[in-house]
Scaffold this motif. Structure first.
Motif, short mmCIF file in Angstrom:
data_model
loop_
_atom_site.label_atom_id
_atom_site.label_comp_id
_atom_site.label_asym_id
_atom_site.label_seq_id
_atom_site.Cartn_x
_atom_site.Cartn_y
_atom_site.Cartn_z
N LEU A 64 0.80 -1.13 0.00
CA LEU A 64 -0.11 -0.07 0.09
C LEU A 64 0.80 1.34 -0.07
O LEU A 64 0.50 2.30 -0.58
N THR A 65 1.93 1.36 0.92
CA THR A 65 2.79 2.38 0.98
C THR A 65 4.14 2.36 0.20
O THR A 65 4.66 3.75 0.02
N GLY A 66 4.35 1.44 -0.37
CA GLY A 66 5.68 1.56 -1.27
C GLY A 66 6.74 2.06 -0.26
O GLY A 66 7.12 3.11 -0.75
N PRO A 67 7.49 0.99 0.48
CA PRO A 67 8.43 1.88 1.27
C PRO A 67 9.79 1.97 0.38
O PRO A 67 10.02 0.84 -0.36
N GLY A 68 10.57 2.74 0.61
CA GLY A 68 11.89 2.85 0.11
C GLY A 68 11.69 2.88 -1.47
O GLY A 68 10.87 3.64 -2.06
N GLN A 69 12.50 1.91 -2.16
CA GLN A 69 12.30 1.91 -3.68
C GLN A 69 11.15 1.03 -3.92
O GLN A 69 10.84 0.84 -5.47
N MET A 70 10.43 0.33 -3.32
CA MET A 70 9.38 -0.38 -3.85
C MET A 70 8.22 0.32 -4.37
O MET A 70 7.82 1.47 -3.34
N PRO A 71 7.54 0.07 -5.40
CA PRO A 71 6.54 0.80 -5.86
C PRO A 71 5.51 0.62 -5.09
O PRO A 71 5.06 -0.37 -4.38
N VAL A 72 4.39 1.77 -5.20
CA VAL A 72 3.05 1.77 -4.46
C VAL A 72 2.28 0.71 -5.32
O VAL A 72 2.04 0.69 -6.55
N PHE A 73 1.52 0.02 -4.65
CA PHE A 73 0.26 -0.72 -5.48
C PHE A 73 -1.06 -0.28 -4.65
O PHE A 73 -1.42 -0.96 -3.67
N GLY A 103 4.43 7.05 -7.44
CA GLY A 103 5.33 5.92 -7.10
C GLY A 103 4.72 4.70 -7.39
O GLY A 103 5.47 3.82 -7.12
N GLN A 104 3.45 4.87 -8.07
CA GLN A 104 2.70 3.58 -8.27
C GLN A 104 3.46 2.72 -9.46
O GLN A 104 3.69 3.35 -10.29
N GLU A 156 12.23 1.02 -9.48
CA GLU A 156 12.55 1.87 -8.47
C GLU A 156 11.81 2.89 -8.18
O GLU A 156 12.04 4.16 -8.88
N GLN A 157 10.94 3.33 -7.45
CA GLN A 157 10.06 4.41 -7.57
C GLN A 157 10.73 5.67 -7.07
O GLN A 157 10.14 6.93 -7.62
N GLN A 158 11.71 5.92 -6.60
CA GLN A 158 12.65 7.06 -6.19
C GLN A 158 13.68 7.36 -7.20
O GLN A 158 13.92 8.56 -7.49
#
Lengths: 598, 272, 364
Positions: free
Chosen positions: B196-205, C223-224, C298-300
């Protein structure tokens, strides 16, 4: 001096009865008391009829006579090729089992088997039937794992066996042909491995198939056409799995059986090589007979190989296809690598820079073509041509049946180690993402390191190995001339220290002097007496440079005269009491360095 | 009552009326106005406790009011937490990633520093800074054993998760030394919050695209492969062909070379 | 050749005895010219303890038979286990059936092997035997006769003399190569322009993979990452989902990833400034190196990494390659919104999707 096998004129004379062939039963025994000839035992009597029936028709006694007691030399490194041979037999047995249930079809079906997380999912019949083998067929998972482990062992043991042949010079005349057959077997093993693990059509091997699709595309000029022909249309199509199945169970195994048979026939005809040593010459083979010793050892080794593979299949999981899921071209898993025997190609593809150019109206994808196609082809070309290149360089046209210790051919050994380092670095590069996560390194740093290391590493390895070999040669020479170091330090009256050496036994000393004498490399004349320039000057200059490089810095074995001088002067060169040459029963030295009486 | 009306023309009478009106309005408002999030006394106390914890353990990097702290270069020392929501805090602090012990390529999972009530307080405080994803309800974070849900979860997992986390959730490599961690032992709640929150580099879903039911399916699938036996034997870390190849070389070839050496060596002799 | 008096096998001075089939065997002991030391010869055979001590011999026999006997027991165990163990039973967190079948079979085979080898090492006669080699080449006489036979045969065939027959035969043989090649023509169709197009067209919705849910811009957060497909995969013109080879072929080229990036961080290539919707970008999921699907986003850093060979693409910079062996940028799909508010493609990919090939149109 060579002799012909078979009957000689002088043989059936007084030697016949003393040769030990039990002409009359009970006449002579070889230390086997109470030996009853085979034809008089109950088994022998029962078999006599059928054997005669057969021999009346095919006349096999001549073959049996020559080959039943064929001598094979004894060394552990000679068994490495057997690992490959027996792995192949295990592959055939387990493979046939798998074909009884596997469906080589890409038709989409719905899975209704007992593995719950995939139940109801659409997948190809190939994948569904592999799941059935794993979960429905009793012993199916075991057979799948035995098949895959023995495929790995097949490819790996071929590599190790090939290295043994290389480092001992067993590929020299008359065995160049067998070396070529072996290189062909190596290539076929890799092809069959790839086609085999792609058959289950799971996500991991499907990703590998996608890579091969891109590889085919990168072939200059015809890439796209080849891709459409091989896949029967656009990727992935419906034909590639059935086609790979035919390659994997029919075409390549047929070639493998033919080439393995040729490999073995050449081995039988030319006889196995042997290490030099006491009683062993270029004209004989010293060892144990095929029946019974080698039949028992080789036959037993087959069971050992099969047993080890089966135990691995029981205890260590390989290729858990149910975890990967069916192949879906929009899915991928981290840590996608091919099987390790093609891992070096994967490494080369990962570290290759992104070179692609366009000229003549065509696109040239060097980034894929060079590492995947050119590198693979070059390795096999180098392997295939090496014996002939070495023969051209050394101009050595004699038959060789005695092996060479790696240290006595420093350049060859250095080249071999350089090759191993090149292969090994590429292999590590192929697993760079696993190494990055397990050792907490930056994956880009590993890639950059490897880009440089695959060129620098082999060169450094060559130089280091060559120096080590030359050092070992020097040590051998010292031992022959001055004996071995006992570790006892003597102090002479005038204050100098020296170490007591004790002589080697004749067997040990002989073993260190069995290599060929180093022939001086003669520089060819560039012009003759009348000043006419020699033809092929460039090539012969290249040849003389190569020949000097190949034999450079090699330490020669001592001559008989040098040996006498060394013994006369005593081991320490100071005229001290010369220890008499020892004999076979040498039992070591006492604390003061005097040989112990026996 | 006559006293009030006799003073109706007092100079202060207007002011008194205004004052009364204001009090009436204010009183009505305080009775009828909707409660802001955490406005009642119990959540107020929680938010305040969270703020105290925040000031001690988090404000150095994230700012006194969670507004973030910028470095000279303009990037984040600690990012702003306004709008990250309770779910992000629950995930980061609950898995021990926060408070960050040292600056490295990414925040690793490590032993948890705060107790569950403290984490609840921190989450409540950060949630009060601005609206953001809330802690998911247990309905969607408790792994189900429904076969169809697990199958669907597997499909989602292989399409969205395995590229970074690998087929068994053992993790994978990212650029510049970063990595996708192992998710083999992650709880349903933290898995949900991470998606849900996309921590760090993980994307958001987001919940709109990957619905709570979809997320529950993934969580159920992860639990099922975690609980599944390794049918074929030792899984060698679940890392795939690299470890399998190493095993073939070291265990397989090693055993067979040992066997070769044994076969080829002469045995004991009768006399030395 | 040899005129040695017969010695007992282990007596000193005994030469290794020729074997049946090796009647001419002899151990050469003449030193080679220039060698510093003479060949000491094979040497006398030293017996093993089991050769000398009958008790040890019997012990070795018992050991070998014991190994074989144990192997037989294990094989019987295999047979019992095959029928007795339930298929879903587990043992040591592994399949009980696999473990027991494998250990019993592997153990039995291993013990048979070890037994046979022990038998050879401990009990079989281990006197070294000498066999003579023969030169690998044929004898000069054989060569002469073979050449003569070939010569006569060739002369009689007239192959060399009758050049017309020879040339026409060679021509016919060479021509036979043609059917072999031509018969393979129908291995596959000609590619045509199949590699230049995908199923994406103007107005085709971008839907979430697996669920088939159509996407709205407001549902996608900063970031999605959405792993997406063209709607046709779930709903073709007849309203049916695609199946089988067709579905796989479409996914292999048309799979896409949708990401949302801060608009100020995007540097679009020329002419592609309005290909995004409020910072929502759509790129091909198929790597331009050898075609693996990419979704390590990588979202960032806005980078996406391919797990196969680590090609890295910067999605904020038009999908440009920043590391790794891929050469071409990741193809971008122009995005728009249809009148119901769902994300749609504005056209097919203008770039070639997937790995490069030699006959690729060079302007794309």
């Amino acid at each position: 001096m060579s002799t012909f096998s078979g009957q000689t004129a002088s043989s059936p004379d007084g030697n016949a009865s003393s040769n030990g062939t039990p002409a009359a039963s009970g006449a002579v025994d070889h230390g086997r008391d109470g030996h009853k000839p085979l034809q008089d035992t109950s088994v022998g009597k029962a078999a006599a009829g059928p054997v005669k029936w057969l021999d009346d028709r095919v006349g096999m006694a001549g073959l049996v006579r020559k080959n039943l007691r064929k001598v094979f030399p004894d060394h552990w490194s000679f068994m490495l090729g057997e690992i490959a041979l027996w792995s192949f037999v295990v592959l055939l047995l387990s493979g046939v089992f798998l074909t009884l249930w596997f469906k080589p079809s890409m038709t989409e079906v719905v899975y209704t088997g007992s593995y719950a997380p995939l139940n109801g999912l659409e997948m190809s019949e190939a994948y569904a039937s592999t799941l059935d083998i794993t979960f429905e067929v009793r012993g199916g998972l075991l057979m799948r794992q035995i098949h895959h482990w023995s495929a790995m062992l097949f490819a790996i043991s071929i590599t190790v066996h090939m290295l043994r042949i290389f480092f001992t010079g067993a590929y020299r005349k008359p065995r160049e042909l067998n070396w070529l057959v072996g290189v062909g077997l190596f290539l076929l093993a890799l092809v069959n491995g790839f086609s085999g693990y792609s058959l289950p059509d799971d996500l991991l091997s499907g990703t590998g198939l996608r890579f091969v699709d891109g590889l085919i595309r990168s072939i200059p000029v015809v890439g796209l056409y080849l891709e459409f022909f091989i896949f029967g249309g656009e990727y992935p199509g419906e034909l590639i799995i059935p086609r790979l199945f035919t390659v994997h169970v029919l075409l390549v195994p047929g070639l493998l059986v033919a080439l393995i048979t040729l490999h073995m026939l050449l081995l039988v005809y030319q006889k196995h090589t042997q290490w030099p040593g006491p009683g062993r010459t270029e004209n004989n083979v010293v060892g144990y007979p095929m029946m019974p010793v080698y039949a028992a050892k080789a036959g037993g080794f087959f069971f050992v190989v099969f047993g080890v593979t089966a135990l691995m299949g029981a205890l260590v999981q390989i290729n858990p296809i149910w975890k990967y899921g069916p192949y879906n071209p929009a899915e991928v898993t981290a840590g996608s690598q091919p099987d390790i025997y093609v891992g070096w190609v994967e490494g080369a593809v990962r570290i290759m820079p992104a070179w692609e150019s366009q000229f003549f109206g065509l696109t040239w994808s060097w980034n894929v073509f060079i590492p995947a196609v050119l590198l693979l082809g070059s390795l096999f070309a180098v392997l295939a041509f090496y014996p002939f290149v070495e023969q051209w360089v050394t101009k050595d046209r004699r038959e060789h049946h005695l092996l060479e210790r790696p240290r006595n051919a420093p350049v060859r050994t250095g080249l071999g180690v350089g090759g191993i380092v090149f292969y090994g670095l590429l292999l590590i590069a192929g697993g760079n993402d696993i190494i990055a996560t397990q050792f907490q390194l930056d994956i880009y740093a590993i890639t950059w390191f490897m880009r440089i290391a695959v060129f620098a590493g082999p060169v450094i390895a060559f130089m280091v190995t060559k120096r080590i070999c030359i050092g070992l040669q020097r040590t051998d020479r010292e031992r022959v001339l001055h004996g071995y170091e006992t570790g006892i330090i003597m102090r002479s009256p005038d204050g100098s220290y020296s170490e007591r050496h004790a002589p080697l036994t004749p067997v040990q000393a002989y073993e260190l002097t069995t290599q060929d004498r180093v022939a001086p490399a003669a520089l060819p004349a560039t012009t003759d007496a009348n000043g006419v320039a020699a033809p092929h000057r460039g090539r012969s200059r290249l040849h003389s440079r190569a020949s000097r490089f190949f034999g450079s810095d090699v330490i020669d074995k001592p001559t008989a005269q040098e040996l006498e001088e060394a013994h006369a002067h005593g081991p320490d060169g100071d005229g001290a009491h010369a220890l008499p040459p020892g004999d076979e029963e040498f039992t070591g030295v006492s604390e003061t360095g005097i040989p112990k009486p026996h | 009552m006559r006293s009030l009306s006799t003073r109706r023309r007092h100079p202060l009478a207007g002011a008194v009326v205004v004052l009364l009106g204001l009090c009436l309005l204010g009183g009505l408002y305080s009775v009828f106005a909707p409660r802001p999030a955490g406005a009642d006394s119990a959540t107020d106390a929680l938010v305040e406790e969270g703020r105290q914890l925040f000031l001690v353990g988090c404000a150095t990097c994230h700012g006194l009011n969670g507004e973030g702290v910028l470095t000279d270069r303009g990037d984040n020392y600690g990012p702003a937490l306004v709008g990250v929501g309770a779910a992000a805090v629950d995930f980061q602090v609950g898995t021990g990633r926060m408070p960050l012990a040292q600056n490295s390529v990414q925040a690793p999972e490590k032993p948890v520093v705060y107790s569950p009530p403290e984490i609840e307080a921190l989450a409540a405080y950060v949630a009060s800074l601005g609206p953001g994803p809330a802690i998911p309800s247990e309905e969607y974070t408790t792994a189900s054993t429904d076969e169809e849900l697990i199958r669907l979860g597997g499909e989602f997992f292989r399409t969205n998760c395995t590229a970074c986390h690998n087929s068994v959730g053992a993790g994978g490599a990212l650029p510049d030394g970063r990595y996708a961690p192992s998710i083999e032992d992650v709880s349903g709640r933290y898995a949900y919050e991470a998606m849900l929150t996309g921590p760090g580099q993980m994307p958001v879903f987001s919940d709109d695209v990957m619905t709570p039911e979809d997320k529950l399916a993934i969580i159920s699938y992860i639990a099922s492969i975690r609980d599944e036996p390794d049918y074929g034997g030792n899984p060698l870390g679940g890392l795939g062909p690299v470890t399998e190849g190493a095993a073939a070389w070291i265990i397989g070839m090693g055993a067979l070379v040992v066997a070769s050496v044994w076969i080829g060596t002469q045995g004991v002799r009768a006399k030395k | 050749m040899t005129d040695q008096p017969h010695h007992g096998r282990d007596e000193p001075g005994h030469e290794p005895m020729p074997e049946p089939g090796n009647e001419d065997a002899v151990a050469q002991v003449t030193p080679r010219a220039g060698d510093p030391l003479p060949d000491p010869g094979i040497g006398t055979h030293v017996p093993r303890p089991s050769d000398v001590d009958p008790a040890l011999e019997r012990r070795a026999e018992r050991q070998v038979s014991g190994l074989f006997g144990l192997a037989t027991l294990l094989t019987l165990g295999f047979t019992v286990a095959y029928f007795a163990i339930p298929e879903d039973a587990t043992l040591l967190n592994s399949s009980a059936m696999n473990l027991t079948l494998g250990v019993s079979l592997g153990g039995a085979l291993l013990l048979i092997g070890i037994g046979a080898i022990q038998w050879a090492k401990k009990l079989m006669d281990d006197h070294e035997i000498v066999e003579m080699r023969h030169p690998s080449a044929s004898s000069p006489e054989d060569r002469r006769e073979a050449l003569a036979a070939l010569d006569v045969g060739a002369a009689e065939s007239g192959f060399g003399r009758r050049t017309m027959i020879r040339n026409s035969l060679l021509g016919a043989m060479a021509a036979l190569g043609l059917p072999a090649v031509v018969l393979l023509r129908d291995l596959g169709p000609l590619p045509g322009d199949a590699a230049e197009k995908t199923v994406w067209t103007k107005g085709m919705r971008v839907v979430n993979d697996v669920s088939g849910l159509a996407l709205r811009p407001e549902e996608i957060e900063l970031g999605q990452l959405v792993n997406a497909e063209p709607q046709i995969v779930f709903e073709n013109d007849e309203g049916e989902p695609l199946e089988g080879a067709e579905k796989q072929a479409v996914k292999a080229k048309a799979a896409v990833i949708v990401v949302r990036i801060r608009p100020e961080d995007i540097t679009p290539p020329e002419g592609r400034e309005n290909w995004n919707v409020d910072g929502i970008l759509c790129y091909s999921k198929i790597c331009t190196h050898v075609g693996c699907p990419i979704s390590l986003y990588e979202q960032q850093t806005y980078q996406v990494l391919c797990p196969c060979h680590q090609s890295t693409f910067d999605l904020a910079d038009g999908g440009r390659v920043t590391f790794g062996p891929a050469h071409r940028s990741l193809p971008q799909l122009p995005l728009g919104v249809d009148d119901e508010g769902y994300l749609v493609a504005l056209s097919d990919f203008p770039d070639i999707v997937g790995p490069s090939y030699p006959t690729m149109p060079q302007d794309r």
